[in-house]
Design an enzyme around this catalytic site. Structure first.
Site: not given
Ligand SMILES: NC(=O)c1ccc[n+]([C@@H]2O[C@H](COP(=O)([O-])OP(=O)(O)OC[C@H]3O[C@@H](n4cnc5c(N)ncnc54)[C@H](OP(=O)(O)O)[C@@H]3O)[C@@H](O)[C@H]2O)c1
Length: 233
Positions: A186, A151, A138
């Protein structure tokens, strides 16, 4: 060709699954919610009938569940071309006053899951013409910002993990890329007051993953920093 994506039912992981299904890859997907996994599998199978999709409900915070997912993949596949360590949680806060246990929860979900799954899957990535590990870091991996709290600690560590892995796998024909997106629309942002178009799309991150994968095996994109055009929020 095949790809493992953790946290593949929503957001960025889901967008990466969609992109690679469209490009003809077979998928192995995991997340905690079995219902979301089944819905994702159904929807992608309808859109891309030639794509074979494995799915497995798992809470990646727990080592035994990570290893069970790896064993499940090994029962079906002899080798793995791409591993995307994407699953992660974002709990905003400050080190000085966030709830007890928040650091542990994010280190387990955002870092240990990737470390453990990578170690379990790596033997299936050796000796292939092309293999690639993407680690979801990130912009919080390289600077501290208000309410980043634990985080940010977990994502600094994730970048460290990715850099170490890159060095170790240099001469093993396995590429390693640290993905460092800024604000991407997201679920994490759904309750915010920002308009969706102010943020990047999850599909933009998926396109970056696809671009890095497509390069010849003699090139590696070591890190990718992506930001909304108007900058950080
Ligand atoms: N969105 C942003 O702005 C952003 C920016 C930089 C980096 N990121 C990173 O990108 C990645 C994805 O983020 P996102 O925003 O797409 O998140 P999201 O929409 O909340 O999706 C997270 C995914 O991970 C799964 N998950 C969460 N905890 C889990 C666990 N303990 N075991 C197995 N699966 C798990 C969730 O499914 P379940 O809830 O069913 O488990 C879901 O499929 C993360 O690592 C986040 O830190 C996001």
């Amino acid at each position: 060709m095949n790809i493992i994506i953790t946290g593949a039912t929503k957001g960025i992981g889901r967008a990466i699954a969609e992109k690679f299904a469209a490009e003809g890859f077979d998928l192995a997907l995991c997340a905690r919610s079995e219902n979301d996994l089944l819905a994702t599998k159904k929807e992608l199978s309808q859109k891309y009938p030639d794509t074979k999709i494995l799915s497995y409900p798992v809470d990646l915070r727990h080592k035994e569940e990570v290893l069970a997912f790896a064993s499940f993949v090994k029962e079906h596949w002899q080798d793995v071309n791409i591993l995307v360590n994407n699953a992660g949680v974002f709990i905003p806060g400050e080190i000085q006053n966030e709830e007890d246990g928040v650091l542990e929860q994010m280190i387990e979900t955002n870092l240990y899951s990737a470390y453990r799954l990578t170690r379990a899957i790596l033997p299936l990535m050796h000796g292939l013409r092309k293999a690639h590990i993407f680690n979801m870091c990130s912009i919080a991996s390289f600077f501290a910002y208000p309410n980043g709290g634990s985080y940010s600690i977990s994502k600094f560590a994730m970048l460290g993990f990715s850099k170490v892995l890159r060095e170790e796998l240099k001469d093993k024909e396995i590429r390693v890329t640290a993905l460092m997106p800024g604000a991407t629309w997201t679920n994490s942002w759904a309750g915010s007051n920002f308009p969706e178009e102010r943020l990047m799309k999850a599909s933009d991150v998926a396109l970056a993953v696809w671009g890095a994968w497509q390069m010849s095996p003699s090139a590696v994109v070591e890190s990718i920093v992506l930001r909304p055009q108007l900058g950080d929020l």
